[in-house]
Design an enzyme around this catalytic site. Structure first.
Site, PDB file in Angstrom:
ATOM      1  N   MET A 221      60.518  90.099  39.611  1.00 36.00           N
ATOM      2  CA  MET A 221      59.500  91.124  38.638  1.00 36.00           C
ATOM      3  C   MET A 221      58.482  90.067  38.195  1.00 36.00           C
ATOM      4  O   MET A 221      57.383  90.947  38.032  1.00 36.00           O
ATOM      5  CB  MET A 221      60.453  91.407  37.450  1.00 36.00           C
ATOM      6  CG  MET A 221      59.873  92.438  36.761  1.00 36.00           C
ATOM      7  SD  MET A 221      59.272  94.044  37.616  1.00 36.00           S
ATOM      8  CE  MET A 221      60.912  95.110  37.680  1.00 36.00           C
TER       9      MET A 221
ATOM     10  N   LYS B 242      87.527  74.797   9.320  1.00 32.18           N
ATOM     11  CA  LYS B 242      88.653  74.335   9.512  1.00 32.18           C
ATOM     12  C   LYS B 242      89.777  74.195   8.565  1.00 32.18           C
ATOM     13  O   LYS B 242      90.908  74.213   9.007  1.00 32.18           O
ATOM     14  CB  LYS B 242      88.437  73.048  10.255  1.00 32.18           C
ATOM     15  CG  LYS B 242      89.618  72.390  11.191  1.00 32.18           C
ATOM     16  CD  LYS B 242      88.715  71.016  11.976  1.00 32.18           C
ATOM     17  CE  LYS B 242      89.785  70.670  13.212  1.00 32.18           C
ATOM     18  NZ  LYS B 242      89.196  69.539  13.767  1.00 32.18           N
TER      19      LYS B 242
ATOM     20  N   PHE C 185      79.223  66.188  11.864  1.00 35.46           N
ATOM     21  CA  PHE C 185      79.526  66.414  13.393  1.00 35.46           C
ATOM     22  C   PHE C 185      79.704  67.799  13.876  1.00 35.46           C
ATOM     23  O   PHE C 185      80.618  68.487  13.479  1.00 35.46           O
ATOM     24  CB  PHE C 185      80.514  65.644  14.146  1.00 35.46           C
ATOM     25  CG  PHE C 185      80.649  65.517  15.485  1.00 35.46           C
ATOM     26  CD1 PHE C 185      79.668  65.145  16.508  1.00 35.46           C
ATOM     27  CD2 PHE C 185      81.668  66.056  16.297  1.00 35.46           C
ATOM     28  CE1 PHE C 185      79.705  65.658  17.792  1.00 35.46           C
ATOM     29  CE2 PHE C 185      82.013  66.385  17.482  1.00 35.46           C
ATOM     30  CZ  PHE C 185      80.969  65.915  18.256  1.00 35.46           C
ATOM     31  N   GLN C 186      78.751  68.515  14.720  1.00 38.91           N
ATOM     32  CA  GLN C 186      78.871  69.659  15.077  1.00 38.91           C
ATOM     33  C   GLN C 186      78.805  70.777  14.245  1.00 38.91           C
ATOM     34  O   GLN C 186      79.361  71.855  14.033  1.00 38.91           O
ATOM     35  CB  GLN C 186      80.238  70.163  15.970  1.00 38.91           C
ATOM     36  CG  GLN C 186      80.066  69.208  17.397  1.00 38.91           C
ATOM     37  CD  GLN C 186      80.988  69.736  18.423  1.00 38.91           C
ATOM     38  OE1 GLN C 186      82.061  70.088  18.338  1.00 38.91           O
ATOM     39  NE2 GLN C 186      80.741  69.588  19.662  1.00 38.91           N
TER      40      GLN C 186
ATOM     41  N   GLU D 266      80.045  79.135  26.581  1.00 37.70           N
ATOM     42  CA  GLU D 266      80.296  80.201  25.646  1.00 37.70           C
ATOM     43  C   GLU D 266      79.305  81.527  26.084  1.00 37.70           C
ATOM     44  O   GLU D 266      79.466  82.417  25.482  1.00 37.70           O
ATOM     45  CB  GLU D 266      79.759  79.594  24.256  1.00 37.70           C
ATOM     46  CG  GLU D 266      80.922  78.739  23.628  1.00 37.70           C
ATOM     47  CD  GLU D 266      80.848  77.343  24.010  1.00 37.70           C
ATOM     48  OE1 GLU D 266      79.688  76.993  24.807  1.00 37.70           O
ATOM     49  OE2 GLU D 266      81.404  76.324  23.701  1.00 37.70           O
TER      50      GLU D 266
END
Lengths: 97, 570
Positions: free
Chosen positions: B485, B172, B122-123, B60
């Protein structure tokens, strides 16, 4: 030099506005000493009154950051002035913005 | 599924409404990754593949950086989609990057059903809570019928005023819910005034200051690009005869080959533009925010100058630098008005001071790194050669670190909207996905990602996306086998204690070939030009690993916390 400020925010009645307002202060390590949030008679509006201690520079910066939040309608802030013999109690709050 | 068949009486699911909204908003390409809580939307997308292009990324974070790259080179917002929980949290770095760099993004995340919110399902994660500090606006939608209005508002907010990322979290059950679809683009919001009224009186005051100035100086930021004010900037600078320096994100807003171009500002910017900030009498900052990398020690920054600061965001005015004339305005409108108000002028004596310092930088730094005759390849000569071969007309996408500063210093941008980099947040791993996002937005332009070996390994899985969609993006890895760097700072400020900055790297070309992407490795100076030519001639994606000097430092440099007066050439 720090002063005590009362900051009044008028906003839309959106549930995530309160955390957004709080984050503006928290990110800058300005602690909220008092907070009142209330729905107005016009239920589309919400009023937030916060008391903080900060410097004039940071008070202005915070007010500008609050003003740019999408659901904020207006921001006003006031500095608390000490009550003295030549400054009566009714003038305790001085208008800033 | 013909769009024409949908009308106000057509009942569709919230999930389908999401896709319809994107199409009605003019989105042609978006980036995403499916998962449980966004599955209804992906199911609806199945029927719309001929109307909107979805790019399946490999992570993502890749989706959101690709969306950023897409937005930065186009006039459209970037759009990305992810599922709930880890899918959404993987967007957070990109959101933080986009809000720091004012990049318009619309992110859509799936969320568990509204009945499960707050139950540690969940999630399930409080995506709104997590994303609030890094979004311009966000909201959760729990009813199908609220989806079009929420997305319309999201697109409007993302693009208007000072652009930024927004996130819409859709439960959902809202995706499964049925609704009568109707989409109205949002064109205004009560109490939100993204375009300030042009303050003509202040602009007249600014013109007066500019007309009376002996050593005026323009600092151009990304606000020029965001408001499309490139031509207005050139016209203003030419009429008033004022040198123009650019911030990192402002690069490509003003052509590098223009006689009035003074150079690149900042910690690793050019010598003259930094030094002379503290010598000008009127400083005109436009669409920039006085980042600490530009100002150095603020209490020694431009103290002699009368500062005019033009920015669309009122909160940027007087935030860092005391400003005599803060002007809240859109850069394009302000510059257009200012050009009409200023006198035709030239400040050749003032501009000659830049040339004197330029010569010092050329002798002590530039000539040495652009035209070395021995030793390992240097990053600068690679970028310089690339700039010559592409005539300064490519889109350059950089990651973060030494290679980024070198590319910013030595690529001679001639076309606007050609510099895509992670500025404010400094996100390693940005460049590879941002590059293919940019290529999808500008398929006719050459897009070259210049990346360090460290940053490349943060998002190299996106080679899979480049491979799957055959995106002809060119990748140049400047490999010094160090986090360069950080190593430079360790050398200069931490007594050369190289604490965990040396990298044991894989065979990058072999990795590319694993994804069926052609590539090669170059180590010798005499082979560089031919390798770069093969890279540019390739019709498909191509990866070139350039092995560069291991312990090269980027100069000039303003040490952290020092005044810009203390810029070091070596």
């Amino acid at each position: 030099m720090t002063n005590t400020y009362t900051i009044h925010v008028l906003g839309n009645n959106e549930p995530n506005l309160l955390p957004r307002i709080a984050l503006v202060f928290n990110r800058r390590r300005v602690f909220i000493k008092n907070l009142n949030a209330s729905e107005l008679s016009d239920k589309s509006q919400y009023s937030y009154t916060l008391t903080v201690e900060t410097t004039p520079v940071w008070a202005e910066r915070i007010a500008k950051q609050l003003e740019k939040q999408i659901d904020v309608q207006s921001v006003n802030y006031f500095v608390h002035m000490p009550v003295t013999s030549d400054r009566p109690a009714k003038a305790e709050l001085a208008y800033c913005a | 599924m013909e769009s024409e068949t949908l009308n106000k009486t057509t009942t569709i699911t919230g999930a389908e409404a999401v896709i319809r909204c994107l199409i009605d908003e003019g989105v042609s390409t978006f980036f995403g990754y499916p998962g449980g809580a966004i599955m209804p939307v992906y199911d609806a997308l199945y029927d719309y593949q001929d109307k909107i292009e979805h790019i399946l990324v490999r992570h993502e974070q890749g989706a959101i950086h690709a969306a950023e790259g897409y937005a930065r080179v186009s006039d459209k917002p970037g759009v990305c989609m992810a599922t709930s929980g880890p899918g959404a949290t993987n967007l957070i770095t990109g959101l933080a990057d986009a809000i720091a760099d004012s990049t318009p993004l619309v992110c859509i995340t799936g969320q568990v059903a509204s009945s499960l919110l707050g139950t540690d399902a969940f999630q399930e994660t409080d995506v709104i809570g997590i994303s609030t500090p890094v979004t311009k606006w966000n909201c959760i939608v729990t009813k199908a019928e609220d989806i079009p209005a929420a997305l319309a508002k999201a697109f409007y907010i993302a693009q208007s005023g000072r652009p930024g990322p927004v996130l819409v979290d859709i439960t959902k059950d809202a995706q499964f819910g049925k609704m009568k679809y109707e989409y109205k683009k949002c064109e205004a919001l009560k109490h939100y005034n993204p375009t300030p009224v042009l303050p003509l009186e202040q602009l007249k005051q600014a013109a007066k200051l500019i007309n009376e100035a002996q050593a005026p100086y323009i600092l151009a930021g990304q606000g020029i690009l965001l408001s499309g004010a490139q031509n207005e900037l050139v016209a203003f600078a030419e009429k008033a005869g004022i040198p123009v320096a650019s911030t990192l994100l402002g690069l490509s807003a003003f052509p590098c080959d223009h006689p009035l171009y003074a150079g690149f500002l900042g910690m690793h910017g050019n010598y003259a533009p930094n030094l002379l900030t503290n010598k000008c009498d009127v400083l005109i900052a436009i669409g920039m925010r006085f980042d600490d990398r530009v100002t150095g020690k603020v209490d020694q920054y431009a103290k002699q100058a009368t500062v005019i600061h033009i920015d669309i965001d009122a909160s940027e005015l007087n935030k860092i630098v005391d400003t005599k004339l803060p002007i809240q305005a859109d850069a394009k409108e302000a510059l257009s008005a200012l050009t009409g108000l200023v006198n035709k002028n030239e400040h050749s004596e003032w501009f000659n001071r830049f040339k004197a310092f330029d010569q010092q930088e050329k002798e002590k730094v530039t000539d040495k790194v652009l035209f070395p005759t021995e030793g390992q390849l240097k990053m600068a000569e690679v970028v310089h050669r690339l700039s010559e071969l592409t005539k300064g007309e490519a889109i350059i996408v950089t990651d973060v670190g030494q290679h980024q500063m070198v590319a910013s210093r030595y690529y001679r941008f001639k076309k606007s909207k050609s510099n895509v980099t992670s500025g404010g947040l400094g996100t390693m791993g940005f460049a590879l996905p941002a590059a293919f996002g940019a290529k999808l937005a500008q398929p006719a332009r050459e897009v070259i990602a210049i990346i360090g070996d460290g940053g490349f390994q943060m998002t190299l899985q996106e080679l899979g996306t480049i491979f799957q969609y055959k995106i002809p993006v060119k990748i140049v890895i400047l490999n010094n086998n160090f986090l360069g760097m950080v190593r430079q700072w360790q050398q200069l400020f931490f007594e050369k204690r190289y604490s965990f900055t040396e990298m044991c790297n894989p065979d990058f070309v072999a990795i590319a070939k694993g994804y069926k992407i052609e590539g090669e490795k170059v180590e010798q100076r005499e082979d560089l030009s031919a390798s770069l030519k093969r890279l540019l001639a390739a019709q498909e994606a191509y990866l070139l690993e350039v092995v560069v000097e291991t312990e090269e430092n980027v100069f000039p440099m303003v040490p952290a916390g020092a005044s810009i007066d203390e810029i070091r050439l070596e």
